[in-house]
Design a protein around this motif. Structure first.
Motif, short mmCIF file in Angstrom:
data_model
loop_
_atom_site.label_atom_id
_atom_site.label_comp_id
_atom_site.label_asym_id
_atom_site.label_seq_id
_atom_site.Cartn_x
_atom_site.Cartn_y
_atom_site.Cartn_z
N ILE A 50 0.86 -1.18 0.00
CA ILE A 50 0.00 0.00 0.00
C ILE A 50 0.90 1.23 0.00
O ILE A 50 1.72 1.39 0.89
N ASP A 51 0.74 2.08 -1.00
CA ASP A 51 1.54 3.30 -1.14
C ASP A 51 3.04 3.01 -1.06
O ASP A 51 3.80 3.70 -0.39
N GLY A 52 3.47 1.94 -1.72
CA GLY A 52 4.88 1.59 -1.77
C GLY A 52 5.43 0.91 -0.53
O GLY A 52 6.61 0.62 -0.46
N GLU A 53 4.58 0.67 0.46
CA GLU A 53 5.02 0.03 1.71
C GLU A 53 4.32 -1.31 1.86
O GLU A 53 3.11 -1.42 1.69
N LEU A 54 5.10 -2.34 2.18
CA LEU A 54 4.54 -3.67 2.38
C LEU A 54 3.93 -3.75 3.77
O LEU A 54 4.61 -3.61 4.78
N LYS A 55 2.62 -3.94 3.81
CA LYS A 55 1.90 -4.09 5.08
C LYS A 55 1.68 -5.58 5.34
O LYS A 55 1.45 -6.36 4.41
N SER A 56 1.75 -5.97 6.59
CA SER A 56 1.61 -7.38 6.94
C SER A 56 0.77 -7.53 8.21
O SER A 56 0.89 -6.74 9.14
N HIS A 57 -0.09 -8.53 8.20
CA HIS A 57 -0.90 -8.85 9.38
C HIS A 57 -0.74 -10.34 9.64
O HIS A 57 -1.04 -11.17 8.80
N ARG A 58 -0.22 -10.69 10.79
CA ARG A 58 0.01 -12.09 11.17
C ARG A 58 -1.04 -12.51 12.17
O ARG A 58 -1.41 -11.74 13.05
N PHE A 59 -1.55 -13.72 12.02
CA PHE A 59 -2.48 -14.20 13.03
C PHE A 59 -2.27 -15.68 13.32
O PHE A 59 -1.80 -16.45 12.50
N ILE A 60 -2.58 -16.02 14.56
CA ILE A 60 -2.51 -17.39 15.05
C ILE A 60 -3.83 -17.65 15.75
O ILE A 60 -4.20 -16.93 16.66
N GLY A 87 -11.17 -5.46 4.54
CA GLY A 87 -10.43 -4.73 3.50
C GLY A 87 -9.10 -4.24 4.02
O GLY A 87 -8.44 -4.91 4.81
N SER A 88 -8.70 -3.04 3.65
CA SER A 88 -7.39 -2.52 4.06
C SER A 88 -7.34 -2.13 5.54
O SER A 88 -6.28 -1.82 6.07
N ASP A 89 -8.50 -2.13 6.22
CA ASP A 89 -8.50 -1.87 7.67
C ASP A 89 -7.77 -2.97 8.46
O ASP A 89 -7.50 -2.80 9.63
N ILE A 90 -7.46 -4.08 7.80
CA ILE A 90 -6.70 -5.16 8.43
C ILE A 90 -5.41 -4.60 9.03
O ILE A 90 -4.98 -5.02 10.09
N PHE A 91 -4.81 -3.65 8.36
CA PHE A 91 -3.48 -3.16 8.72
C PHE A 91 -3.50 -1.98 9.68
O PHE A 91 -2.46 -1.42 10.00
N LYS A 92 -4.66 -1.57 10.16
CA LYS A 92 -4.74 -0.43 11.09
C LYS A 92 -4.55 -0.88 12.51
O LYS A 92 -4.76 -1.94 12.93
#
Length: 92
Positions: A50-60, A87-92
């Motif tokens: 997103i906007d040139g930055e790799l966003k990541s969400h990890r879950f267990i 959606g993109s709110d995952i990364f907030k």
């Protein structure tokens, strides 16, 4: 391999195999089930640039299943549902 190394494990540093992501609606889903007490815990990560930055969400998750393939398949379905809902709110 000798008897003792089979019994007690070898000293080689075994790295996990790289996981190929599954693309879904522009997101990359990595299925990374975790071995635990003879079963597999559902785990993974969702990534998107997103906007040139790799966003990541990890879950267990607390769920454990008897096979790695079942855990990975369940993780994929949960990740897709999470993407559809958040959606993109995952990364907030």
């Amino acid at each position: 391999m000798g008897l003792f190394s089979r019994l007690f494990g070898s000293k080689t540093n075994k790295q996990p195999l790289p996981v190929e992501p599954v693309e879904y609606k522009g997101y990359q889903i990595y299925q990374e089930a975790m071995a635990e007490s003879g079963q597999y815990r559902i785990a993974g990560r969702i990534e998107k640039e997103i906007d040139g930055e790799l966003k990541s969400h990890r879950f267990i998750r607390s769920d454990v299943l008897s096979s790695k393939s079942d855990a990975d398949e369940f993780m994929l379905k949960k990740a897709q549902m999470f993407i559809d809902q958040m959606g993109s709110d995952i990364f907030k």
